[in-house]
Design a protein around this motif. Sequence first.
Motif, PDB file in Angstrom:
ATOM      1  N   MET A   1      -0.898   5.501  -4.714  1.00 24.34           N
ATOM      2  CA  MET A   1      -1.608   3.931  -4.459  1.00 24.34           C
ATOM      3  C   MET A   1      -1.684   3.960  -2.788  1.00 24.34           C
ATOM      4  O   MET A   1      -2.996   3.891  -2.790  1.00 24.34           O
ATOM      5  N   ARG A   2      -0.278   3.677  -2.291  1.00 19.58           N
ATOM      6  CA  ARG A   2      -0.917   3.356  -0.483  1.00 19.58           C
ATOM      7  C   ARG A   2      -1.601   4.718   0.500  1.00 19.58           C
ATOM      8  O   ARG A   2      -2.370   4.534   1.176  1.00 19.58           O
ATOM      9  N   LEU A   3      -1.378   6.317  -0.810  1.00 18.39           N
ATOM     10  CA  LEU A   3      -2.707   7.498   0.293  1.00 18.39           C
ATOM     11  C   LEU A   3      -3.747   6.990  -0.391  1.00 18.39           C
ATOM     12  O   LEU A   3      -4.308   7.364   0.533  1.00 18.39           O
ATOM     13  N   ILE A   4      -4.518   6.807  -1.354  1.00 20.25           N
ATOM     14  CA  ILE A   4      -5.451   6.141  -2.119  1.00 20.25           C
ATOM     15  C   ILE A   4      -6.039   5.127  -0.377  1.00 20.25           C
ATOM     16  O   ILE A   4      -6.744   5.631   0.462  1.00 20.25           O
ATOM     17  N   LEU A   5      -5.437   3.837  -0.386  1.00 19.22           N
ATOM     18  CA  LEU A   5      -5.599   3.105   0.307  1.00 19.22           C
ATOM     19  C   LEU A   5      -5.737   3.576   1.911  1.00 19.22           C
ATOM     20  O   LEU A   5      -6.322   2.914   2.173  1.00 19.22           O
ATOM     21  N   ALA A   6      -4.342   4.982   1.837  1.00 17.04           N
ATOM     22  CA  ALA A   6      -4.343   4.986   3.430  1.00 17.04           C
ATOM     23  C   ALA A   6      -6.257   5.548   3.828  1.00 17.04           C
ATOM     24  O   ALA A   6      -6.842   5.450   4.939  1.00 17.04           O
ATOM     25  N   LEU A   7      -7.018   6.341   2.892  1.00 21.25           N
ATOM     26  CA  LEU A   7      -7.945   7.467   3.107  1.00 21.25           C
ATOM     27  C   LEU A   7      -9.480   6.157   2.802  1.00 21.25           C
ATOM     28  O   LEU A   7     -10.100   6.485   4.097  1.00 21.25           O
ATOM     29  N   VAL A   8      -8.924   4.638   1.911  1.00 19.76           N
ATOM     30  CA  VAL A   8     -10.507   4.251   1.585  1.00 19.76           C
ATOM     31  C   VAL A   8     -10.485   2.933   3.167  1.00 19.76           C
ATOM     32  O   VAL A   8     -11.490   2.989   3.880  1.00 19.76           O
ATOM     33  N   LEU A   9      -8.891   1.515   2.981  1.00 16.72           N
ATOM     34  CA  LEU A   9      -9.091   0.603   3.599  1.00 16.72           C
ATOM     35  C   LEU A   9      -7.737   1.515   5.134  1.00 16.72           C
ATOM     36  O   LEU A   9      -6.577   1.043   4.556  1.00 16.72           O
ATOM     37  N   PRO A  10      -8.068   2.329   6.109  1.00 10.51           N
ATOM     38  CA  PRO A  10      -6.884   2.828   6.224  1.00 10.51           C
ATOM     39  C   PRO A  10      -5.833   1.460   7.644  1.00 10.51           C
ATOM     40  O   PRO A  10      -4.501   1.736   7.103  1.00 10.51           O
ATOM     41  N   PHE A  11      -6.253   0.461   8.056  1.00 11.69           N
ATOM     42  CA  PHE A  11      -5.683  -0.750   8.807  1.00 11.69           C
ATOM     43  C   PHE A  11      -4.556  -1.227   7.470  1.00 11.69           C
ATOM     44  O   PHE A  11      -3.918  -1.740   7.951  1.00 11.69           O
ATOM     45  N   VAL A  12      -5.006  -1.668   6.507  1.00 15.81           N
ATOM     46  CA  VAL A  12      -3.840  -2.126   5.256  1.00 15.81           C
ATOM     47  C   VAL A  12      -2.925  -1.441   4.754  1.00 15.81           C
ATOM     48  O   VAL A  12      -2.108  -2.134   4.815  1.00 15.81           O
ATOM     49  N   VAL A  13      -2.954  -0.839   4.903  1.00 14.18           N
ATOM     50  CA  VAL A  13      -1.854   0.308   5.098  1.00 14.18           C
ATOM     51  C   VAL A  13      -0.499  -0.192   6.006  1.00 14.18           C
ATOM     52  O   VAL A  13       0.603   0.051   5.912  1.00 14.18           O
ATOM     53  N   PHE A  14      -0.826  -0.480   7.299  1.00  8.77           N
ATOM     54  CA  PHE A  14       0.193  -0.800   8.899  1.00  8.77           C
ATOM     55  C   PHE A  14       0.518  -2.113   8.196  1.00  8.77           C
ATOM     56  O   PHE A  14       1.746  -2.485   8.796  1.00  8.77           O
ATOM     57  N   PHE A  15      -0.662  -2.825   7.512  1.00 12.39           N
ATOM     58  CA  PHE A  15      -0.181  -4.118   6.932  1.00 12.39           C
ATOM     59  C   PHE A  15       1.138  -4.011   5.814  1.00 12.39           C
ATOM     60  O   PHE A  15       2.551  -4.592   6.326  1.00 12.39           O
ATOM     61  N   THR A  16       0.927  -3.122   5.112  1.00 10.75           N
ATOM     62  CA  THR A  16       1.794  -2.853   3.954  1.00 10.75           C
ATOM     63  C   THR A  16       2.854  -2.662   4.206  1.00 10.75           C
ATOM     64  O   THR A  16       3.940  -2.181   3.511  1.00 10.75           O
ATOM     65  N   ILE A  17       3.132  -1.603   5.433  1.00 13.30           N
ATOM     66  CA  ILE A  17       4.672  -1.272   6.013  1.00 13.30           C
ATOM     67  C   ILE A  17       5.165  -1.863   6.791  1.00 13.30           C
ATOM     68  O   ILE A  17       5.978  -1.939   7.823  1.00 13.30           O
ATOM     69  N   ASN A  18       4.740  -2.501   7.095  1.00  8.61           N
ATOM     70  CA  ASN A  18       5.067  -4.087   8.025  1.00  8.61           C
ATOM     71  C   ASN A  18       4.538  -3.917   9.969  1.00  8.61           C
ATOM     72  O   ASN A  18       5.514  -4.016  10.772  1.00  8.61           O
ATOM     73  N   ARG A  19       4.322  -3.283  10.584  1.00  6.77           N
ATOM     74  CA  ARG A  19       2.842  -3.015  11.613  1.00  6.77           C
ATOM     75  C   ARG A  19       1.971  -4.336  11.485  1.00  6.77           C
ATOM     76  O   ARG A  19       0.764  -2.685  10.981  1.00  6.77           O
ATOM     77  N   PRO A  20       1.763  -4.932  11.804  1.00  9.46           N
ATOM     78  CA  PRO A  20       0.724  -4.683  12.106  1.00  9.46           C
ATOM     79  C   PRO A  20      -0.274  -5.362  13.219  1.00  9.46           C
ATOM     80  O   PRO A  20      -0.723  -5.164  12.666  1.00  9.46           O
ATOM     81  N   PHE A  21       0.909  -4.682  14.273  1.00  4.15           N
ATOM     82  CA  PHE A  21      -0.283  -4.262  15.493  1.00  4.15           C
ATOM     83  C   PHE A  21      -1.284  -2.827  15.606  1.00  4.15           C
ATOM     84  O   PHE A  21      -1.814  -3.094  15.830  1.00  4.15           O
ATOM     85  N   GLN A  22      -0.874  -1.711  14.839  1.00  5.18           N
ATOM     86  CA  GLN A  22      -0.838  -1.307  14.183  1.00  5.18           C
ATOM     87  C   GLN A  22      -2.379  -1.382  13.662  1.00  5.18           C
ATOM     88  O   GLN A  22      -2.789  -0.829  13.470  1.00  5.18           O
ATOM     89  N   GLY A  23      -1.832  -2.391  13.331  1.00  4.17           N
ATOM     90  CA  GLY A  23      -3.055  -2.072  11.552  1.00  4.17           C
ATOM     91  C   GLY A  23      -4.297  -3.059  12.306  1.00  4.17           C
ATOM     92  O   GLY A  23      -5.341  -2.940  12.347  1.00  4.17           O
ATOM     93  N   ILE A  24      -4.423  -3.907  13.456  1.00  5.78           N
ATOM     94  CA  ILE A  24      -4.620  -4.145  14.085  1.00  5.78           C
ATOM     95  C   ILE A  24      -6.115  -3.564  14.880  1.00  5.78           C
ATOM     96  O   ILE A  24      -6.523  -3.543  14.503  1.00  5.78           O
TER      97      ILE A  24
END
Length: 62
Positions: free
Chosen positions: A1-24
Amino acid sequence: MRLILALVLPFVVFFTINRPFQGIFCLLLQITVIGWIPAAIWAVYALGQYKTDKKIRDIVGK
């Protein structure tokens, strides 16, 4: 599920793996049309690293 999310909305993946600064930063990169592809590649790579780190933590027991 996260892999599909990484392709569609890449920034959201960083928030799901606890890396908010990289997500921003990824969101800023993703806003540009040209930056979408590098953002997706970066998110897939980070997700792979997260899974590897999680497996290592499970083996070590921390």
